[in-house]
Design a protein around this motif. Structure first.
Motif: not given
Length: 172
Positions: A5-15, A29-42
């Motif tokens: 699971x790749x989680x990130x918080x990015x204000x300017x797009x760099x991260x 294929x058992x992987x995902x990429x999400x913004x921390x700001x859009x999570x409803x849970x871990x």
């Protein structure tokens, strides 16, 4: 359960750019990429790559809370910061964020690089120049750093982020 699971918080797009590079380097294929700001849970995963933009030398409280909610997993940190392109500074950032992790996690390491900053930061530094040589010297260094950061993350930074992810997996 996901492998990665790749989680990130990015204000300017760099991260987000680093997160995308890390995600692409992970196998299967058992992987995902999400913004921390859009999570409803871990989301449940065996290995987490958690990225953030640096403010005042560390991660946001939101990222810290997320890190403290991870238990018994493999965890790696990554991020971008505008200030300083120095390994010791990056290590301090890593250590300040790592303290949020529970001891039962396997810590895989951290990767940090420069990222461009909003132009308002440069304008703030310029407005603080006052003609005093000692005072302005530090600000001129900050302006120079700002200008250097404008090209980051570079292709090399993204390649090093992908290599970092592969190196983390070799430790599992």
């Amino acid at each position: 359960m996901l492998d990665y699971m790749v989680l990130y918080q990015s204000e300017t797009g760099n991260t987000k750019k680093l997160a995308t590079s890390i995600f692409a380097a992970l196998p299967g294929m058992a992987k995902d990429l999400r913004s921390i700001d859009e999570l409803n849970g871990l989301p449940d995963a065996a290995t987490y790559f958690v990225g953030f933009c640096v403010h005042r030398g560390t991660c946001s409280l939101e990222v810290g809370n997320l890190l403290s909610s991870i238990s018994g997993k493999n965890v790696a940190l990554f991020g971008t910061c505008g200030a300083g392109n120095v390994d010791n500074y990056y290590k301090n950032i890593e250590n300040s964020a790592r303290i949020w992790l529970e001891d039962d996690n396997l810590y895989l390491g951290g990767f940090f690089c420069q990222g461009k900053m909003p132009v308002q930061i440069r304008q703030k530094y310029e407005s603080m120049l006052n003609g005093d040589q000692a005072h302005d010297h530090h600000l001129k260094l900050q302006l120079s750093n700002f200008d250097e950061a404008m090209i980051h993350p570079t292709k090399d930074d993204l390649t090093r982020a992908a290599d970092f992810a592969k190196n983390c997996l070799s430790r599992l």
